[in-house]
Enzyme design. Structure first.
Site: not given
Length: 626
Positions: A179, A181, A208, A211-212, A243-244, A303, A364, A391
């Site tokens: 990830d 991100h 991923d 995001d963030r 998943n993002h 992932h 989750r 993840h």
């Protein structure tokens, strides 16, 4: 006694110096150990907050579908067509050549022919926080979409024989990156430490990307440019979906907001193109590595993980672009579609667990948690030697599971302002795997100040969760205080919180002084004071306290839903639309919210009385203070 005898005795200056040095070293080690304990505790809180956010987001998918159905009065098939149309319409066909470059643009220029020089120029410009022109963004997205359409669901990566054995200056390897991100500094650090991609220096990014972080667009654009250039030219650049990489997640966790901020005029077009990129990304990769015995190891890189139902044959054959979003329940018009979506969700959202079996992922609220027996069974079934997944953020940047048959690799160092290391996994022919750890420049090593900052951030987030779950927490407190004294012993207070929050990793006793009034002489806590420090300060007043608490609980969900409803990015939605959205969320949680209650709340939020609610009016209505 001689002077030499005195100096060599137990009380000699040298002996005192040695003892002093030993004491200092011992105290320093103890200080570092205590910092590590505080770091781990704050890390567990931050992970709880992240899981809580993801749970809220998964509800958002269901809320959004129900909102559409309510407003549009459509059936489920029409809803699916509505969502699909958001990423597939004539607007997608715009060419980058139709977008003019302004004379005052000071950023870099890219050739239509993708090349190494432009790739390095792109990376360096992003390192200097430059914004790429919309024309080039669309060019990269269009080329990536065309290239992704040609790729299979499972990438196949060769790490068997060196393609250029005569080149002894550069080693042949596959770098597995976890990830990122949106933390571009980590991507830059990885290239700096391991070199740019080449025929011999293969990169696999395990999902991923967005995001963030603060540079989500830049991370995604760099990876897509690299995919088209090095993937197409050398077959040495690969991407797995995370998943993002999902339209729904990208709305909730910051990617859409960043696109709107940086590319305001074309943000809707770019979001639609990014959504198409997301659904076209391959689902996993298989790395073929020659071992010391000249046998071929098959290493599965995905992932999230696997489940007892993982079916690689089905995964290879399914149409991965069929589902606009992978969150939510296993919806689909046929049993085959439901099974396909479940397979994809398990790949992108699952986590390993230490216990045996395969269970619903309660952390989750989606996909599975799989035990060592599941890992062994699936690996043996398909002749796989190792599972590499990402993840989950890990303090050291990696973690081994299931008798070393499963490895978690996480590459965003100091994730979201935290204090974790990043890592990558390097695969070479006939060699053991190497885990390379790093911390991006400017982050610094672990110290008291950084731990205190991270700890304070984690506690603020924990207070938000406490407030959001205060009704459930109060019920557990009351059960242990049948006489309604308002006090609990410390152990009962901690146990009630653990049960109410459903997690065991939070050291409530450690943080008692920051969360609740505690009388050390009597060993009692005044439990109602736990809510004094995380109450909600309203910029308006309303008599309907039920809706106050409900709105506070689902504030983040409503903000994300606001962005989804505001499809034209106008920054406002009308009162009726917002009322309908509120009712959907509360009804889904079995909370009775009357039209009168919602009307009074909306009127109070519409501070300028223009008949519309903008995001500023909504977010300013709530301030959580500490």
């Amino acid at each position: 006694m001689s002077s030499s005898g005195r100096n060599s005795g137990a009380n000699s200056p040298l002996s005192f110096a040695d003892k002093a040095a030993e004491t200092i070293q011992k105290n320093f080690r103890g200080f570092k150990d205590r910092l590590k304990v505080r770091e781990k505790a704050a890390f567990n809180i931050q992970q709880l907050i992240e899981y809580s956010e993801e749970q809220d987001h998964l509800n958002l998918n269901k809320f959004f579908l129900r909102w559409i159905k309510l407003i549009k009065h459509t059936d489920n098939e029409e809803i699916n067509r509505y969502i699909s149309s958001s990423i597939q319409d004539d607007f997608m066909k715009i060419s980058e050549s139709e977008i003019k470059i302004e004379s005052n643009y000071t950023g870099i220029h890219l050739s239509e022919e993708f090349n190494q020089d432009d790739f390095e120029k792109l990376v360096n410009s992003f390192r200097n926080e430059q914004i790429l022109h919309t024309r080039y963004v669309i060019m990269i997205l269009n080329r990536a979409i065309d290239y992704l359409k040609s790729l299979p669901n499972i990438n196949e990566i060769n790490c068997i024989e060196d393609p250029e054995p005569e080149d002894r200056d550069n080693e042949f390897k596959v770098n597995v990156v976890g990830d990122l991100h949106g933390q571009f500094i980590d991507l830059y650090t990885i290239f700096d430490l391991n070199g740019f991609p080449s025929k011999k220096n293969i990169y696999l990014f395990n999902g991923d990307f967005v995001d963030r972080g603060a540079q989500q667009c830049e991370v995604l654009l760099t990876l897509l440019y690299g995919l088209v250039l090095y993937g197409g030219k050398y077959n040495s650049f690969f991407l797995n979906r995370g998943n993002h990489e999902d339209y729904g997640c990208s709305v909730r966790f910051g990617f859409k907001e960043e696109v709107m901020t940086k590319y305001c005029l074309y943000s809707k077009l770019l979001m639609k193109k990014c959504a198409q990129v997301f659904v076209l990304l391959p689902l996993m990769s298989m790395v073929y590595q020659k071992n010391n015995k000249h046998q071929i190891n098959r290493i599965l890189v995905v992932h999230g993980g696997i489940s007892k139902d993982t079916d690689l044959n089905l995964i290879m054959s399914l149409e991965r672009s069929k589902f606009p979003s992978l969150d939510g329940i296993y919806s689909g018009s046929t049993e085959k579609e439901r099974r396909e979506k479940q397979q994809m969700q398990d790949l992108l959202w699952s986590d390993p667990q230490s216990s045996l079996g395969c269970t619903f992922n309660r952390q989750r609220h989606i996909a599975k948690q799989f035990g060592p027996d599941v890992t062994e069974t699936i690996l043996e079934k398909y002749g796989i030697s190792l599972l590499i997944r990402s993840h989950e953020c890990k303090v050291e940047g990696y973690e081994f599971h299931h008798n070393n048959k499963c490895i978690t690799i996480f590459s965003a160092s100091n994730y979201c302002g935290g204090i974790n290391k990043g890592s990558i996994c390097i695969i070479r022919p006939r060699q053991k795997l190497e885990i390379k750890q790093f911390i991006a420049p400017g982050s610094g090593e672990l110290d008291k100040h950084r731990v205190e900052l991270f700890e304070a951030k984690a506690i603020r987030g924990l207070k938000r969760l406490v407030y959001a779950n205060r009704s459930n927490i109060r019920e557990h407190f009351k059960k242990l205080d049948p006489k309604n004294t308002g006090y609990l012993c410390l152990s009962d207070w901690s146990m009630a919180l653990t049960k109410a929050m459903g997690v065991e990793k939070i050291p409530w006793l450690r943080y008692r002084g920051k969360l609740v009034d505690f009388n050390p002489k009597k060993n009692l806590v005044k439990y109602e004071t736990m809510f004094d420090n995380c109450d909600i300060l309203y910029t308006f007043t309303t008599e309907h306290k039920d809706i106050n608490e409900a709105l506070a609980r689902y504030k983040d969900t409503l903000v994300a839903l606001f962005n989804l409803i505001d499809d034209n990015h106008s920054g406002t939605i009308n009162l009726q639309e917002f009322a309908n959205a509120c009712k959907i969320i509360f009804l889904d949680q079995n909370e009775a919210i009357s039209d009168e209650a919602i009307k009074s709340m909306i009127e109070a939020m519409d501070t300028n009385k223009d008949g519309k609610i903008d995001l500023a009016e909504f977010t300013q209505a709530f301030v959580i203070y500490t």
